[in-house]
Design a protein around this motif. Sequence first.
Motif, short mmCIF file in Angstrom:
data_model
loop_
_atom_site.label_atom_id
_atom_site.label_comp_id
_atom_site.label_asym_id
_atom_site.label_seq_id
_atom_site.Cartn_x
_atom_site.Cartn_y
_atom_site.Cartn_z
N GLN A 1 41.36 55.77 22.44
CA GLN A 1 41.49 53.91 22.69
C GLN A 1 40.23 53.14 22.28
O GLN A 1 40.21 52.45 22.00
CB GLN A 1 42.19 53.94 23.76
CG GLN A 1 43.06 52.49 23.80
CD GLN A 1 44.13 52.19 22.86
OE1 GLN A 1 44.11 53.12 22.71
NE2 GLN A 1 44.54 50.79 22.86
N THR B 1 30.73 42.63 32.16
CA THR B 1 32.16 42.14 32.55
C THR B 1 32.33 41.52 33.76
O THR B 1 31.88 42.36 34.91
CB THR B 1 32.68 42.76 32.45
OG1 THR B 1 32.65 43.34 30.67
CG2 THR B 1 34.64 43.64 32.68
N ALA C 1 37.20 41.68 38.10
CA ALA C 1 38.68 41.07 38.10
C ALA C 1 39.54 40.76 39.35
O ALA C 1 39.16 41.42 40.37
CB ALA C 1 39.62 42.47 36.71
N THR D 1 47.83 43.58 34.58
CA THR D 1 47.03 42.35 33.53
C THR D 1 45.38 42.59 32.78
O THR D 1 45.52 42.32 32.68
CB THR D 1 47.04 41.14 34.31
OG1 THR D 1 46.11 40.91 34.78
CG2 THR D 1 48.39 40.54 34.38
N TRP D 2 45.01 43.51 34.13
CA TRP D 2 43.44 44.03 33.52
C TRP D 2 43.36 45.12 32.26
O TRP D 2 44.05 45.42 31.99
CB TRP D 2 42.93 44.81 34.48
CG TRP D 2 42.30 44.01 35.80
CD1 TRP D 2 43.42 43.16 36.62
CD2 TRP D 2 41.92 45.49 36.82
NE1 TRP D 2 42.75 42.97 37.80
CE2 TRP D 2 42.12 44.00 38.12
CE3 TRP D 2 41.46 46.43 37.16
CZ2 TRP D 2 41.27 44.45 39.60
CZ3 TRP D 2 40.85 46.40 38.34
CH2 TRP D 2 40.66 45.81 39.67
N SER D 3 42.32 44.22 31.68
CA SER D 3 41.88 44.87 30.13
C SER D 3 41.60 46.49 30.45
O SER D 3 41.28 46.55 32.20
CB SER D 3 40.96 43.95 29.56
OG SER D 3 39.91 44.05 30.52
N LEU D 4 40.85 46.74 29.67
CA LEU D 4 40.79 48.48 29.61
C LEU D 4 39.25 48.33 30.74
O LEU D 4 38.95 49.40 31.05
CB LEU D 4 40.51 49.17 28.48
CG LEU D 4 41.96 49.51 28.14
CD1 LEU D 4 41.77 50.14 26.09
CD2 LEU D 4 42.96 49.82 28.69
N LEU D 5 38.56 47.37 29.58
CA LEU D 5 37.42 47.46 30.19
C LEU D 5 37.13 46.77 31.32
O LEU D 5 36.36 47.10 32.26
CB LEU D 5 36.59 46.06 29.00
CG LEU D 5 35.08 45.94 29.05
CD1 LEU D 5 34.23 46.87 28.89
CD2 LEU D 5 34.25 44.69 28.12
N GLU D 6 37.65 45.78 32.17
CA GLU D 6 38.22 45.49 33.62
C GLU D 6 38.21 46.66 34.84
O GLU D 6 37.50 46.17 35.72
CB GLU D 6 39.34 44.77 34.16
CG GLU D 6 38.71 43.25 32.98
CD GLU D 6 39.99 41.77 33.42
OE1 GLU D 6 39.22 40.62 33.18
OE2 GLU D 6 40.88 42.45 33.16
N ARG D 7 38.98 47.49 33.64
CA ARG D 7 39.97 48.38 34.38
C ARG D 7 38.10 49.66 35.19
O ARG D 7 38.28 49.65 36.07
CB ARG D 7 40.54 49.91 34.20
CG ARG D 7 42.22 48.70 34.16
CD ARG D 7 43.22 49.49 33.29
NE ARG D 7 44.17 48.79 33.22
CZ ARG D 7 45.38 48.87 32.35
NH1 ARG D 7 45.12 49.84 31.86
NH2 ARG D 7 46.49 47.61 32.09
N TRP E 1 45.16 54.36 32.12
CA TRP E 1 46.78 54.23 31.80
C TRP E 1 47.89 53.78 33.73
O TRP E 1 47.22 54.87 34.43
CB TRP E 1 47.66 55.26 30.67
CG TRP E 1 46.47 55.03 29.66
CD1 TRP E 1 45.94 56.24 29.54
CD2 TRP E 1 45.94 54.25 29.33
NE1 TRP E 1 44.99 55.06 27.76
CE2 TRP E 1 45.96 54.20 27.83
CE3 TRP E 1 46.48 52.41 28.70
CZ2 TRP E 1 44.62 53.70 27.22
CZ3 TRP E 1 46.30 51.46 27.58
CH2 TRP E 1 45.98 51.95 26.70
#
Length: 548
Positions: free
Chosen positions: A422, A433, A436, A442-448, A487
Amino acid sequence: MKLLAPFAAAALALAAATPAMAQQSAPAAALPATPPRLIVVISVDQFSADLFAEYRAQFGSGFARLMTGAVFPAGYQSHAATETCPGHSTILSGDHPSRTGIIANDWTDFAAPRADKRVYCAEDESVSGTDSEHYTVSDKHLKVPTLGEWMKAVDPQSRVVSVAGKDRAAVMMGGHKVDELWWWDGKAFVSYAGRAAPEAVTRINAATSARIAEAQPALNLPGFCQARSRAIPLGGNKTVGDGRFARAAGDAKAFRASPELDDAVLALGAKLATDMKLGQQGHTDLLILGASATDYVGHSYGTEGSEMCLQLLSLDQTLGQLFEALDRTGVDYQVVLTADHGGHDLPERHREHAAPTEQRIAADVTSGAIGRALAAKLGLAGAVLAGGPGGDVYVSPAVPQAKRAAVLAEAVKLYAANPQVQAVFTRAQIEATPVAHTPPETWSLLERARASYDPQRSGDLVVALKPRVTPILDPVGGYVATHGSFWDYDRRVPILFWRKGMVGFEQPLSVETVDIAPTLAALIKVPVPVEIDGRCLDLDAGPGDSCK
């Protein structure tokens, strides 16, 4: 409905040998006014929010009690590295893995003082003669204090007891200052070298050894589980999905991946609590229990067959026996139950259950395959990458410095072009980054990824596999299902608080596991001594505020 032979009942009866004390009637307030004397923290390994939703109407003992308290069905292990060690490190520290330093179950450290450069999260790799599979258990990699340490800073006589089915669960929740720390090593409950076993450990080990020595007949299959009992072929002669935990005498591995393991863990916890008179000596104490069998069952059989059904209904009964044992002590105790991560069922069953895009990882996504392609293109020799397939990927120090930038750039291209990937992030992207502070869903993948990032331990790249890609290539020789993704099926977990006398409520909006420690600290009037990621959750169902 009796699922298990009476091992748990007998062991918990031992734990309940302390004479009962009179219990006070529940106050009329929405939350009891005085702090609890005992905090009981239970982590059910791989108990996803999805499993909680699927089974909550079937629970009738332990979970049923917890569901009369404060129910947060949408808790989050917000970070990307949804594995056992990072997840447990968040529960009683109030911090994401980016602060705890526990970025994964293991990581690569090319400076490690041994040939094996993979470092296990709960080991001391400096011990001579060890490797990441044969290690010395240690808390050295946990960078932050935990609730038990906060408690001891205020009252040195507070006691911390941590018992789990895995060493990393006991260590990461217990922290650096524990009075008793015990975990199941595959044959018995053990602790750090040199720690003397109290009578509770000796007795439970004896009872457990005797139980393993006996054959376990197949468990009765309740009606609810019968509809889930169907053999799923995985290749060769291997099937899963219709098991009932029949076990040959002496099979300790099968014991571990069954409801019997949680019976033993909770029995030992209850026995230590009563023998040590936790909560009965004028100080607030902490009992930590890591119930690991759900994870072993999920990995070995998946999450939607008869095996998981029997596991969860059995755990429900065992939790009920634990609470009854604690009730008989008369101690005013506060319980919180959560999980270290969620989990995902095996693709073969998913494809039969209306999810046709489910797939297993392909061989070309491994760091070895990507590394070989890089070596061929850039004229390099030897291993180029380590780690992966998803998560942290490291560039070998053997790569010449002049070619590292080219290796990283080409690796990003190869990963990004792979149909099972992905996203792929570099160190520079993650470090740029901000952390968050918005709702975790609502977190983006980058924030995760940022919430799992530690500059000393994380990879040069972090790879996010696409949703519904199971990172197990061949299920025949080992585990069939897993977790660890970015995910929400791996991030979402329930968080349940219960105490006698509290008025219950349900809050469907998201909260985080890092909120648990500050919430408990507020209940027992212990200040949080360091900056943390979590916030206190108000458990007072009325106009009061348990955080003040």
